[in-house]
Design an enzyme around this catalytic site. Structure first.
Site, PDB file in Angstrom:
ATOM      1  N   TYR A   1      -1.898   2.912  10.935  1.00 43.93           N
ATOM      2  CA  TYR A   1      -1.190   2.303  12.076  1.00 43.93           C
ATOM      3  C   TYR A   1       0.248   2.775  12.243  1.00 43.93           C
ATOM      4  O   TYR A   1       0.963   2.276  13.095  1.00 43.93           O
ATOM      5  CB  TYR A   1      -1.256   0.760  11.992  1.00 43.93           C
ATOM      6  CG  TYR A   1      -0.788   0.167  10.685  1.00 43.93           C
ATOM      7  CD1 TYR A   1       0.554  -0.096  10.441  1.00 43.93           C
ATOM      8  CD2 TYR A   1      -1.700  -0.120   9.664  1.00 43.93           C
ATOM      9  CE1 TYR A   1       0.986  -0.632   9.245  1.00 43.93           C
ATOM     10  CE2 TYR A   1      -1.274  -0.663   8.445  1.00 43.93           C
ATOM     11  CZ  TYR A   1       0.066  -0.912   8.246  1.00 43.93           C
ATOM     12  OH  TYR A   1       0.493  -1.439   7.049  1.00 43.93           O
TER      13      TYR A   1
ATOM     14  N   ARG B   1       9.293  -1.445   5.378  1.00 45.90           N
ATOM     15  CA  ARG B   1       8.539  -1.385   4.118  1.00 45.90           C
ATOM     16  C   ARG B   1       7.943   0.013   4.017  1.00 45.90           C
ATOM     17  O   ARG B   1       7.179   0.426   4.880  1.00 45.90           O
ATOM     18  CB  ARG B   1       7.496  -2.514   4.128  1.00 45.90           C
ATOM     19  CG  ARG B   1       6.071  -2.108   3.965  1.00 45.90           C
ATOM     20  CD  ARG B   1       5.145  -3.300   3.871  1.00 45.90           C
ATOM     21  NE  ARG B   1       4.527  -3.692   5.116  1.00 45.90           N
ATOM     22  CZ  ARG B   1       3.605  -2.980   5.735  1.00 45.90           C
ATOM     23  NH1 ARG B   1       3.209  -1.821   5.285  1.00 45.90           N
ATOM     24  NH2 ARG B   1       3.075  -3.433   6.857  1.00 45.90           N
TER      25      ARG B   1
ATOM     26  N   HIS C   1       1.163  -2.566   3.268  1.00 45.10           N
ATOM     27  CA  HIS C   1       1.376  -4.026   3.186  1.00 45.10           C
ATOM     28  C   HIS C   1       1.128  -4.531   1.757  1.00 45.10           C
ATOM     29  O   HIS C   1       1.930  -5.253   1.182  1.00 45.10           O
ATOM     30  CB  HIS C   1       0.437  -4.717   4.175  1.00 45.10           C
ATOM     31  CG  HIS C   1       0.448  -6.205   4.088  1.00 45.10           C
ATOM     32  ND1 HIS C   1       1.497  -6.963   4.552  1.00 45.10           N
ATOM     33  CD2 HIS C   1      -0.451  -7.079   3.571  1.00 45.10           C
ATOM     34  CE1 HIS C   1       1.235  -8.245   4.331  1.00 45.10           C
ATOM     35  NE2 HIS C   1       0.064  -8.337   3.731  1.00 45.10           N
TER      36      HIS C   1
HETATM   37  C1  LIG Z   1      -0.637 -18.975   7.956  1.00 45.11           C
HETATM   38  C2  LIG Z   1      -1.109 -17.578   7.626  1.00 45.11           C
HETATM   39  N1  LIG Z   1      -1.760 -16.853   8.553  1.00 45.11           N
HETATM   40  C3  LIG Z   1      -2.206 -15.599   8.260  1.00 45.11           C
HETATM   41  C4  LIG Z   1      -2.005 -15.074   7.015  1.00 45.11           C
HETATM   42  C5  LIG Z   1      -2.519 -13.681   6.671  1.00 45.11           C
HETATM   43  N2  LIG Z   1      -1.386 -12.758   6.491  1.00 45.11           N
HETATM   44  C6  LIG Z   1      -0.936 -12.444   5.257  1.00 45.11           C
HETATM   45  S1  LIG Z   1       0.368 -11.430   5.311  1.00 45.11           S
HETATM   46  C7  LIG Z   1       0.370 -11.367   6.996  1.00 45.11           C
HETATM   47  C8  LIG Z   1       1.410 -10.561   7.733  1.00 45.11           C
HETATM   48  C9  LIG Z   1       2.791 -11.088   7.510  1.00 45.11           C
HETATM   49  O1  LIG Z   1       3.757 -10.251   8.057  1.00 45.11           O
HETATM   50  P1  LIG Z   1       5.297 -10.570   8.007  1.00 45.11           P
HETATM   51  O2  LIG Z   1       5.556 -12.018   8.220  1.00 45.11           O
HETATM   52  O3  LIG Z   1       5.982  -9.621   8.910  1.00 45.11           O
HETATM   53  O4  LIG Z   1       5.704 -10.287   6.490  1.00 45.11           O
HETATM   54  P2  LIG Z   1       5.601  -8.953   5.628  1.00 45.11           P
HETATM   55  O5  LIG Z   1       4.234  -8.985   4.980  1.00 45.11           O
HETATM   56  O6  LIG Z   1       5.800  -7.801   6.544  1.00 45.11           O
HETATM   57  O7  LIG Z   1       6.666  -9.064   4.610  1.00 45.11           O
HETATM   58  C10 LIG Z   1      -0.679 -12.141   7.502  1.00 45.11           C
HETATM   59  C11 LIG Z   1      -0.994 -12.292   8.938  1.00 45.11           C
HETATM   60  C12 LIG Z   1      -1.332 -15.871   6.063  1.00 45.11           C
HETATM   61  N3  LIG Z   1      -1.067 -15.434   4.830  1.00 45.11           N
HETATM   62  N4  LIG Z   1      -0.893 -17.113   6.393  1.00 45.11           N
END
Ligand SMILES: Cc1ncc(C[n+]2csc(CCOP(=O)(O)OP(=O)(O)O)c2C)c(N)n1
Length: 365
Positions: free
Chosen positions: A273, A260, A264
């Site tokens: 980071y 990406r 985020h």
């Molecule tokens: C069950 C849950 N735990 C924590 C979160 C908080 N959270 C939102 S996005 C994220 C990171 C997700 O990363 P990834 O799965 O790699 O997807 P990306 O955002 O990189 O597409 C977190 C921890 C959430 N939305 N849902």
């Protein structure tokens, strides 16, 4: 036993059809090369998708959108996952898949409703065979497995494709979905867009597995790794995965290695980071530039095609900007709709309370 495991294992190296520079990789093709017409469609959709993504990011700065998780850099996965499906197949997106939903033909204003702050998902999930964008990580993988299983029981031949990020593969729901889908041969494709970070958590802090694709093996799920910035490879692997599921061989897990390029969301600062050098290295693997060079060299794309795609993208963005500049009509009581098929007494009570408050305010004004 060994043979069975080998049949499930991903290739030693992620599948690649194109070099970073867009030349064809030499050697035997592990999957059929997609049709040039499909690749031309993918090119156009990625150009429009990237422009849409930039416009959505700009809308956050203008206060017209509450939050936007960009998928700049992930265009091959966004577009490839949608183009691998037929209209009646199901798509289960995360919050990051706005570009994919636009590629699926859903009105961009409806796609952005949730991210604008609406209580509802914006579009009709049944009409579009597309679940609401999911914010809780991995919960939609369980829904995808369930819906796919239902389609199998009904004998419709439809499949489901669920998107997750690298971080979401650590969630329990992801593992439950893989297990259920494998045992009951649900026709579902799990696409992991491994963009290297879960917000600020890098992949090496996320898993000790040899790769995310290896996570499928223990459940008996056929798994593959692909260069997620190579649109030709993404389309080829996803076509095979969808065919595998549709033919009744059960689920398929694809890990696409991508990046990406933006933060985020607009609320995050990626420079805290990760380094610019790292992002620059990935910019050198730009999926649009790679596909464009490949198609031009083969005479499948002309200057006029590229100019037409870019004009279409500008028009798309301008229309979106204009429509998002109009304030949405707020209907506070509307948030109680579509919560349950049959509302609960508690929901009715809350609705009545809000209605009374609105009426009291109106009486004062
Ligand atoms: C069950 C849950 N735990 C924590 C979160 C908080 N959270 C939102 S996005 C994220 C990171 C997700 O990363 P990834 O799965 O790699 O997807 P990306 O955002 O990189 O597409 C977190 C921890 C959430 N939305 N849902």
């Amino acid at each position: 036993m060994t043979g069975r495991v080998e049949a499930l294992l991903p290739s030693a190296e992620p599948v690649r059809f194109l070099t970073d520079g867009g030349a064809a990789v030499r050697g035997k093709r592990p999957y059929p090369v997609p049709d040039p017409e499909l690749l031309r469609r993918a090119h156009r959709a990625m150009v429009v998708g990237r422009r849409f993504d930039a416009q959505a990011t700009a809308l956050t700065k203008q206060g017209r959108l509450a939050v936007y998780p960009s998928s700049h850099g992930q265009e091959a996965c966004q577009v490839g996952s949608v183009l691998a499906l037929e209209d009646g197949d199901w798509y289960f997106p995360t919050y990051r898949e706005s570009m994919a939903l636009v590629t699926r033909g859903i009105d961009p204003v409806e796609v952005l409703s949730l991210l604008r702050g609406d209580a509802h998902c914006g579009y009709d999930p049944v009409r579009h065979h597309t679940a609401p964008q999911c914010t809780p990580l991995a919960t939609q993988t369980v829904h995808a497995a369930g819906v796919a299983y239902a389609e199998r029981r009904k004998g419709t031949g439809r499949v489901a494709l669920a998107c997750v990020g690298d971080g979401a593969t650590s969630e329990g729901d992801f593992h439950e979905a893989l297990n259920f889908a494998a045992v009951f041969k649900a026709p579902v494709v799990f696409l992991v867009q491994n963009n290297q970070y879960a917000i600020s958590v890098p992949l090496e802090r996320q898993t000790a597995a040899p790769s995310l694709a290896h996570k499928g093996i223990g459940y008996g799920v056929r798994s593959e790794r692909v260069d997620g910035n190579d649109p030709v490879a993404v389309l080829a692997v996803l076509a095979a995965a969808v065919e595998h599921a549709r033919a009744g061989h059960g689920p398929f897990l694809v890990e696409a290695l991508t990046y990406r390029l933006e933060s985020h969301t607009n609320a995050d600062d990626a420079s805290r980071y990760r380094t610019d050098a790292e992002a620059d290295e990935w910019r050198g693997r730009d999926p649009i530039a790679r596909l464009e060079r490949y198609l031009r060299r083969r005479g499948h794309l002309t200057d006029a095609d590229v100019a037409a795609a870019s004009a279409e993208a500008e028009e798309f963005a301008a229309r979106l900007r204009d429509r998002m500049n109009a304030d949405p009509e707020l209907v506070p009581l509307g948030m109680f709709e579509h919560v349950y098929g049959t509302p609960t007494p508690q929901l009715d009570e809350q609705r009545a309370q809000l209605r009374a408050e609105i009426e009291a305010e109106e009486a004062l004004s």
